[in-house]
Each structure stands twice: as C-alpha cells, then as structure tokens.
Design a protein around this motif. Sequence first.
Motif, PDB file in Angstrom:
ATOM      1  N   LEU A  72       3.451   3.019   3.478  1.00  0.00           N
ATOM      2  CA  LEU A  72       2.975   1.871   2.710  1.00  0.00           C
ATOM      3  C   LEU A  72       1.456   1.905   2.537  1.00  0.00           C
ATOM      4  CD1 LEU A  72       5.279  -0.897   4.198  1.00  0.00           C
ATOM      5  CD2 LEU A  72       5.312  -0.041   1.838  1.00  0.00           C
ATOM      6  N   ASP A  73       0.747   2.286   3.581  1.00  0.00           N
ATOM      7  CA  ASP A  73      -0.702   2.404   3.506  1.00  0.00           C
ATOM      8  C   ASP A  73      -1.096   3.442   2.452  1.00  0.00           C
ATOM      9  OD1 ASP A  73      -3.486   2.070   4.433  1.00  0.00           O
ATOM     10  OD2 ASP A  73      -3.206   4.092   5.245  1.00  0.00           O
ATOM     11  N   LYS A  74      -0.445   4.586   2.475  1.00  0.00           N
ATOM     12  CA  LYS A  74      -0.737   5.646   1.510  1.00  0.00           C
ATOM     13  C   LYS A  74      -0.332   5.209   0.108  1.00  0.00           C
ATOM     14  CE  LYS A  74      -2.380   9.730   0.894  1.00  0.00           C
ATOM     15  NZ  LYS A  74      -3.765  10.015   1.204  1.00  0.00           N
ATOM     16  N   THR A  75       0.773   4.493   0.006  1.00  0.00           N
ATOM     17  CA  THR A  75       1.229   3.990  -1.292  1.00  0.00           C
ATOM     18  C   THR A  75       0.179   3.083  -1.918  1.00  0.00           C
ATOM     19  OG1 THR A  75       3.556   4.118  -0.653  1.00  0.00           O
ATOM     20  CG2 THR A  75       3.012   2.614  -2.448  1.00  0.00           C
ATOM     21  N   LEU A  76      -0.398   2.206  -1.113  1.00  0.00           N
ATOM     22  CA  LEU A  76      -1.435   1.306  -1.638  1.00  0.00           C
ATOM     23  C   LEU A  76      -2.639   2.087  -2.139  1.00  0.00           C
ATOM     24  CD1 LEU A  76      -1.284  -1.616   0.952  1.00  0.00           C
ATOM     25  CD2 LEU A  76      -0.353  -1.566  -1.372  1.00  0.00           C
ATOM     26  N   SER A  77      -3.040   3.097  -1.405  1.00  0.00           N
ATOM     27  CA  SER A  77      -4.181   3.918  -1.834  1.00  0.00           C
ATOM     28  C   SER A  77      -3.881   4.632  -3.146  1.00  0.00           C
ATOM     29  CB  SER A  77      -4.522   4.962  -0.766  1.00  0.00           C
ATOM     30  OG  SER A  77      -4.921   4.348   0.413  1.00  0.00           O
ATOM     31  N   LEU A  78      -2.693   5.215  -3.227  1.00  0.00           N
ATOM     32  CA  LEU A  78      -2.329   5.962  -4.424  1.00  0.00           C
ATOM     33  C   LEU A  78      -2.102   5.040  -5.620  1.00  0.00           C
ATOM     34  CD1 LEU A  78      -0.004   8.615  -2.771  1.00  0.00           C
ATOM     35  CD2 LEU A  78      -2.266   9.010  -3.762  1.00  0.00           C
ATOM     36  N   ARG A  79      -1.540   3.881  -5.397  1.00  0.00           N
ATOM     37  CA  ARG A  79      -1.351   2.921  -6.490  1.00  0.00           C
ATOM     38  C   ARG A  79      -2.700   2.417  -7.008  1.00  0.00           C
ATOM     39  NH1 ARG A  79       3.187   3.219  -8.665  1.00  0.00           N
ATOM     40  NH2 ARG A  79       4.949   3.516  -7.294  1.00  0.00           N
ATOM     41  N   SER A  80      -3.678   2.257  -6.120  1.00  0.00           N
ATOM     42  CA  SER A  80      -5.023   1.874  -6.561  1.00  0.00           C
ATOM     43  C   SER A  80      -5.622   2.970  -7.444  1.00  0.00           C
ATOM     44  CB  SER A  80      -5.934   1.636  -5.359  1.00  0.00           C
ATOM     45  OG  SER A  80      -5.522   0.510  -4.641  1.00  0.00           O
ATOM     46  N   GLU A  81      -5.436   4.205  -7.041  1.00  0.00           N
ATOM     47  CA  GLU A  81      -5.928   5.331  -7.832  1.00  0.00           C
ATOM     48  C   GLU A  81      -5.211   5.389  -9.181  1.00  0.00           C
ATOM     49  OE1 GLU A  81      -8.162   8.793  -8.776  1.00  0.00           O
ATOM     50  OE2 GLU A  81      -8.446   7.179  -7.339  1.00  0.00           O
ATOM     51  N   LYS A  82      -3.911   5.137  -9.181  1.00  0.00           N
ATOM     52  CA  LYS A  82      -3.152   5.143 -10.436  1.00  0.00           C
ATOM     53  C   LYS A  82      -3.655   4.041 -11.366  1.00  0.00           C
ATOM     54  CE  LYS A  82       1.415   5.657 -12.378  1.00  0.00           C
ATOM     55  NZ  LYS A  82       2.736   6.192 -12.099  1.00  0.00           N
ATOM     56  N   HIS A  83      -4.001   2.898 -10.796  1.00  0.00           N
ATOM     57  CA  HIS A  83      -4.568   1.805 -11.590  1.00  0.00           C
ATOM     58  C   HIS A  83      -5.853   2.273 -12.283  1.00  0.00           C
ATOM     59  CE1 HIS A  83      -5.298  -2.469 -12.578  1.00  0.00           C
ATOM     60  NE2 HIS A  83      -6.557  -2.124 -12.435  1.00  0.00           N
ATOM     61  N   ARG A  84      -6.681   3.000 -11.544  1.00  0.00           N
ATOM     62  CA  ARG A  84      -7.931   3.518 -12.106  1.00  0.00           C
ATOM     63  C   ARG A  84      -7.655   4.491 -13.258  1.00  0.00           C
ATOM     64  NH1 ARG A  84     -10.782   7.670 -12.459  1.00  0.00           N
ATOM     65  NH2 ARG A  84      -9.530   8.969 -11.094  1.00  0.00           N
ATOM     66  N   VAL A  85      -6.651   5.359 -13.076  1.00  0.00           N
ATOM     67  CA  VAL A  85      -6.302   6.341 -14.115  1.00  0.00           C
ATOM     68  C   VAL A  85      -5.802   5.637 -15.374  1.00  0.00           C
ATOM     69  CG1 VAL A  85      -4.654   8.173 -14.701  1.00  0.00           C
ATOM     70  CG2 VAL A  85      -5.866   8.240 -12.522  1.00  0.00           C
ATOM     71  N   ILE A  86      -4.907   4.670 -15.201  1.00  0.00           N
ATOM     72  CA  ILE A  86      -4.367   3.938 -16.356  1.00  0.00           C
ATOM     73  C   ILE A  86      -5.479   3.160 -17.057  1.00  0.00           C
ATOM     74  CG2 ILE A  86      -2.772   2.133 -17.092  1.00  0.00           C
ATOM     75  CD1 ILE A  86      -0.954   3.004 -14.712  1.00  0.00           C
ATOM     76  N   SER A  87      -6.346   2.542 -16.280  1.00  0.00           N
ATOM     77  CA  SER A  87      -7.470   1.793 -16.864  1.00  0.00           C
ATOM     78  C   SER A  87      -8.387   2.714 -17.661  1.00  0.00           C
ATOM     79  CB  SER A  87      -8.273   1.094 -15.772  1.00  0.00           C
ATOM     80  OG  SER A  87      -7.481   0.128 -15.123  1.00  0.00           O
ATOM     81  N   SER A  88      -8.580   3.920 -17.172  1.00  0.00           N
ATOM     82  CA  SER A  88      -9.385   4.908 -17.895  1.00  0.00           C
ATOM     83  C   SER A  88      -8.734   5.263 -19.222  1.00  0.00           C
ATOM     84  CB  SER A  88      -9.557   6.160 -17.035  1.00  0.00           C
ATOM     85  OG  SER A  88     -10.233   7.161 -17.746  1.00  0.00           O
ATOM     86  N   ASN A  89      -7.410   5.408 -19.218  1.00  0.00           N
ATOM     87  CA  ASN A  89      -6.703   5.696 -20.465  1.00  0.00           C
ATOM     88  C   ASN A  89      -6.890   4.565 -21.470  1.00  0.00           C
ATOM     89  OD1 ASN A  89      -5.718   8.158 -19.552  1.00  0.00           O
ATOM     90  ND2 ASN A  89      -3.758   7.311 -18.905  1.00  0.00           N
ATOM     91  N   ILE A  90      -6.771   3.330 -20.990  1.00  0.00           N
ATOM     92  CA  ILE A  90      -6.925   2.172 -21.880  1.00  0.00           C
ATOM     93  C   ILE A  90      -8.354   2.113 -22.424  1.00  0.00           C
ATOM     94  CG2 ILE A  90      -6.942  -0.359 -21.989  1.00  0.00           C
ATOM     95  CD1 ILE A  90      -4.604  -0.263 -19.909  1.00  0.00           C
ATOM     96  N   ALA A  91      -9.319   2.351 -21.557  1.00  0.00           N
ATOM     97  CA  ALA A  91     -10.722   2.299 -21.971  1.00  0.00           C
ATOM     98  C   ALA A  91     -11.047   3.363 -23.022  1.00  0.00           C
ATOM     99  CB  ALA A  91     -11.634   2.464 -20.762  1.00  0.00           C
ATOM    100  N   ASN A  92     -10.324   4.474 -22.974  1.00  0.00           N
ATOM    101  CA  ASN A  92     -10.581   5.573 -23.914  1.00  0.00           C
ATOM    102  C   ASN A  92      -9.570   5.629 -25.052  1.00  0.00           C
ATOM    103  OD1 ASN A  92     -12.905   7.236 -22.847  1.00  0.00           O
ATOM    104  ND2 ASN A  92     -11.653   6.988 -21.011  1.00  0.00           N
ATOM    105  N   SER A  93      -8.848   4.540 -25.272  1.00  0.00           N
ATOM    106  CA  SER A  93      -7.788   4.545 -26.287  1.00  0.00           C
ATOM    107  C   SER A  93      -8.303   4.788 -27.703  1.00  0.00           C
ATOM    108  CB  SER A  93      -6.999   3.239 -26.228  1.00  0.00           C
ATOM    109  OG  SER A  93      -7.825   2.151 -26.579  1.00  0.00           O
TER     110      SER A  93
END
Length: 138
Positions: free
Chosen positions: A14-35
Amino acid sequence: MASSGFFDTSMQVLDKTLSLRSEKHRVISSNIANSETPGYERLEMDFEKDLARAADKSGTGMVATHPRHIGASGDEAIAGLQADISREPAQDAIGDGNNVSVDREMKDLSENQIRYEAAVKMLTKKFNMLKTVINERA
C-alpha cells in the motif's frame, strides 16, 4: 516504510502503491498540460503488473537466516519497484503530431484518484487495527 514485524507485506504494498499513484498523477497531469503542444507524444505509466508480481514474491521464497546472507525476499522487490514510463508513439495524432486526448487523460486521472483514495483508506484501516492492538495491550 522499513520492514518490521508490525508492518506486513500489505502495508508495504500500500505504501508503494501510494508513491506510484502519486507519480502516475504527475505523468497524467503532464499529458494534460501538454495537450496542445505540437509534436508532444503522451506519456504512459504502467506499474500494476510489476507491483502485483512483487507482492506475490514477498510471501514466499528464501529467507535470510544469518545477518551475512544475501536477502532474497519480496520486500526488497516491493521497495525497489520502479514504474515504467514510456512515450506512446503518435500514430493517431492530429495534424500537429500531438496524440493527447484530454478526455482519455481526465478518465485516467479520475481512475487513478479513486484507486489512490482506496489505497489510503486501506492503509488507514491497517493502522487503525495496529492502534487497536497497541491500545488493548496497554
């Protein structure tokens, strides 16, 4: 989170999941910002299969019985897990070479957020159970 008798494999996952989900949020946000950035190829992050594999390894396998033994537990596999971030080739890109679909990214962002919140709730319940055990012992 350090491995300890109190912190079982599920808490580490669960701890690792939270870290990776935070990173995934950053990746998706980057995609949206560069749409609307010409030539931008969307980033894709995949970690779910690797995390499940690492969690499966943690319950079985070799155990170090001496401090000088080389560890081979799944706990190390969980701690060392890195997400695969890759660029998705712009095959279905609009005329400017950008292949980001804001609708798809928003769906992925919502799904990621729901899964993040679920992991937070599960981790909170695990800590509450641990707190209950500690309070009953006192």
